[in-house]
Write a protein that holds these residues in place. Structure first.
Motif, PDB file in Angstrom:
ATOM      1  N   VAL A 185       0.800  -0.644  -0.060  1.00 20.33           N
ATOM      2  CA  VAL A 185      -0.238   0.046   0.010  1.00 20.33           C
ATOM      3  C   VAL A 185       0.697   1.575  -0.105  1.00 20.33           C
ATOM      4  CG1 VAL A 185      -1.802   1.021   1.011  1.00 20.33           C
ATOM      5  CG2 VAL A 185      -1.616  -1.165   1.445  1.00 20.33           C
ATOM      6  N   MET A 186       2.159   1.362   0.539  1.00 23.32           N
ATOM      7  CA  MET A 186       2.424   2.122   0.856  1.00 23.32           C
ATOM      8  C   MET A 186       3.932   2.504  -0.416  1.00 23.32           C
ATOM      9  SD  MET A 186       6.338   3.001   3.387  1.00 23.32           S
ATOM     10  CE  MET A 186       6.856   1.887   2.390  1.00 23.32           C
ATOM     11  N   PHE A 188       2.326   1.825  -3.648  1.00 20.74           N
ATOM     12  CA  PHE A 188       1.468   1.960  -4.645  1.00 20.74           C
ATOM     13  C   PHE A 188       1.528   3.574  -4.355  1.00 20.74           C
ATOM     14  CE2 PHE A 188      -0.774  -2.102  -5.397  1.00 20.74           C
ATOM     15  CZ  PHE A 188      -0.418  -2.261  -6.726  1.00 20.74           C
ATOM     16  N   THR A 189       0.788   3.747  -2.764  1.00 18.27           N
ATOM     17  CA  THR A 189       0.651   5.464  -2.579  1.00 18.27           C
ATOM     18  C   THR A 189       1.680   6.129  -3.304  1.00 18.27           C
ATOM     19  OG1 THR A 189      -0.671   4.838  -0.759  1.00 18.27           O
ATOM     20  CG2 THR A 189       0.789   7.200  -0.360  1.00 18.27           C
ATOM     21  N   SER A 218       1.296   6.441  -7.064  1.00 15.45           N
ATOM     22  CA  SER A 218       0.342   6.710  -7.520  1.00 15.45           C
ATOM     23  C   SER A 218       0.948   8.451  -7.448  1.00 15.45           C
ATOM     24  CB  SER A 218      -0.917   6.987  -6.460  1.00 15.45           C
ATOM     25  OG  SER A 218      -0.977   5.212  -6.277  1.00 15.45           O
ATOM     26  N   VAL A 219       1.231   8.909  -6.595  1.00 12.42           N
ATOM     27  CA  VAL A 219       1.954  10.112  -6.215  1.00 12.42           C
ATOM     28  C   VAL A 219       2.667  11.023  -7.401  1.00 12.42           C
ATOM     29  CG1 VAL A 219       2.486  11.959  -5.017  1.00 12.42           C
ATOM     30  CG2 VAL A 219       0.994  10.706  -3.748  1.00 12.42           C
ATOM     31  N   ILE A 264      -3.568  12.231  -9.157  1.00  5.70           N
ATOM     32  CA  ILE A 264      -3.169  11.263  -8.779  1.00  5.70           C
ATOM     33  C   ILE A 264      -4.099   9.808  -8.643  1.00  5.70           C
ATOM     34  CG2 ILE A 264      -3.218  10.957  -6.151  1.00  5.70           C
ATOM     35  CD1 ILE A 264      -1.676  13.453  -5.421  1.00  5.70           C
ATOM     36  N   TRP A 265      -5.812  10.113  -8.432  1.00  2.00           N
ATOM     37  CA  TRP A 265      -6.583   9.187  -9.041  1.00  2.00           C
ATOM     38  C   TRP A 265      -6.603   8.903  -9.697  1.00  2.00           C
ATOM     39  CZ3 TRP A 265     -10.849   6.527  -7.146  1.00  2.00           C
ATOM     40  CH2 TRP A 265     -11.957   5.943  -8.578  1.00  2.00           C
ATOM     41  N   ILE A 295      -3.871   5.864  -9.413  1.00  3.26           N
ATOM     42  CA  ILE A 295      -4.484   5.173  -8.684  1.00  3.26           C
ATOM     43  C   ILE A 295      -5.068   3.962  -9.303  1.00  3.26           C
ATOM     44  CG2 ILE A 295      -5.877   4.555  -6.578  1.00  3.26           C
ATOM     45  CD1 ILE A 295      -4.692   7.334  -5.670  1.00  3.26           C
ATOM     46  N   THR A 314      -3.788   0.316 -10.326  1.00  3.67           N
ATOM     47  CA  THR A 314      -4.721  -0.987  -9.903  1.00  3.67           C
ATOM     48  C   THR A 314      -5.271  -1.337 -10.903  1.00  3.67           C
ATOM     49  OG1 THR A 314      -6.662   0.320  -9.368  1.00  3.67           O
ATOM     50  CG2 THR A 314      -4.905  -0.464  -7.590  1.00  3.67           C
TER      51      THR A 314
END
Length: 436
Positions: free
Chosen positions: A323-324, A326-327, A330-331, A355-356, A359, A363
């Protein structure tokens, strides 16, 4: 032969001239683990399975481990023969640490959390009166429903009731499965009117009601499910652990919320007189949606669901790290896409939107609500998609590996328990026949 020492390890004799072996034998003799005879021969009461590997190590070679040996036994042998773990080469790490002992412990701990009933020690020490025997029977039905007829019947009843409440819950949100109210409540002012009629969902709640028969069915099923939870609490020997169990808390909340939803649905005037309670209705409805977690309770009666739950417990560190990552990506790609499409006024108005998009792309969901229109944007999107495919493979591989490990341990553990029970029953039958 004066420079040689003869060592007998449980009858298996070894002859060596290594000075390191002599020193080891003297240390073991001082600790009482070896017996040195008058002729200088040594006897060690130890399994000879790995001793030839010990001799190789003391002769200057590496301590290699044979395939198929128990890793726990290998570590015990290392400790006994005073061999540091650093002496084991990398090629033998899999043998040394692949004992799956933690997997067995995790399975037992998980079953203990799920059962919340009588442990073997508690069952043996329990008084043998009728109430306690009945309590033990109920606990057995709760622990392993497939082990007795009562458990199977009660599990089937719970499954039917749970599915019924879920079907009612879903149909209550479909306008075609609701009926018009006999009398519509009076709306005090235009502001309240606009508040309800501007949103079709609020309008449906205000103008239509669930059929009375469905409300009775839903309430009755929910009451029985609450009684089931109360019964489990009564027969549980670990009531504090039962009350602190998160799933039990959520089921209790969902059961209480069901009656609140029925009350609000049958009395919409409460919302009209107090429009500020609209947010409270959302909270109540969301909490009532926790009823779907009852399906997990039913699924946990199967070994595969327990194993899947254990996989997530075992993999939580990897999943959090993912998750980290991915974040972070994404940024990075969201900011990159914003500047790649900066000269195009029709796409990606700001970085949060970018950013949306990142994500959704990483995914592999790909809603298509935002997409690039320039060459630089296409390149950035391609790189983002390829990185996303690489990241998705990490949790799949981790969960798959843990599932295979737990499934193997669970299978062998069940076989061991079954063999142990059969052995115990055969002994009891033998004693009975002898006495007769």
């Amino acid at each position: 032969m004066e420079n040689y020492i003869r060592i007998s390890v449980r009858g298996t004799e070894y002859v060596t001239s290594s000075p390191a072996v002599r020193d080891l034998v003297e240390k073991l003799s001082k600790d009482g683990h070896a017996v040195i005879g008058p002729s200088g021969d040594c006897f060690i009461d130890r399994s000879p399975v790995l001793f030839h590997k010990v001799l190789d190590y003391l002769s200057g070679r590496k301590f290699h481990l044979p395939k198929g040996i128990c890793a726990i036994e290998a570590r015990e042998e290392l400790e006994f023969w005073m061999i540091p773990i650093e002496a084991v080469p990398n090629c033998c790490y899999e043998v040394l640490f692949d004992d799956n002992l933690s997997s067995y412990d995790a399975i037992e701990k998980e079953e203990e959390q799920l059962i919340q009933g009588v442990s073997p020690e508690e069952e043996n020490n329990a008084p043998k009166n009728k109430i306690q025997k009945f309590r033990t029977i109920l606990n057995k039905a709760v622990q392993d429903p497939f082990s007795c007829l009562l458990g199977k019947i009660w599990l089937l009843i719970l499954a039917v009731l749970t599915l019924t409440t879920l079907v009612c819950f879903v149909l209550n949100t479909v306008e075609e499965y609701r009926i018009d109210r006999d009398t519509l409540p009076n709306i005090s002012n235009n502001k309240t009117y606009n508040y309800f009629y501007s949103n079709p969902k609020r309008k449906m709640l205000l103008t239509k009601i669930k059929p009375l028969e469905r409300a009775y069915i839903e309430g009755s099923c929910n009451a029985v499910l609450l009684l089931d939870l109360i019964l489990k609490f009564i027969i549980s020997h670990r009531k504090k652990a039962f009350l602190l169990n998160l799933q039990n808390i959520l089921e209790l909340i969902a059961g209480v919320m069901c009656f609140l939803v029925i009350n609000v649905d049958s009395n919409p005037g409460i919302l009209i007189d107090h429009p500020d309670l609209g947010f409270l209705v959302l909270v109540i409805g969301a909490l009532y949606s926790l009823r779907v977690l009852k399906l997990l309770r039913l699924a946990e009666t199967t070994a595969e669901m327990k194993i899947l739950k254990l996989c997530f417990y075992r993999s939580w560190k990897v999943l959090c790290f993912l998750v980290m990552v991915f974040t972070i990506f994404s940024v990075i790609f969201g900011c990159g896409m914003f500047w790649a499409e900066f000269n195009n006024p029709d796409t990606f108005p700001n970085i949060p939107i970018s950013i949306w998009w990142a994500i959704v792309t990483i995914t592999t969901v790909g809603y298509g609500d935002f997409y690039p229109k320039s060459t630089s944007g296409y390149i950035m999107a391609s790189v983002t998609a390829m990185i996303g495919l690489s990241l998705i493979a990490i949790p799949i591989a981790t969960l798959s590996a843990n599932f295979n490990t737990f499934y193997t341990c669970f299978t062998y553990r069940k076989k061991y328990i079954k063999a142990k029970q059969e052995s115990k029953e055969s002994k009891v039958k033998g004693v009975f026949i002898t006495q007769c």
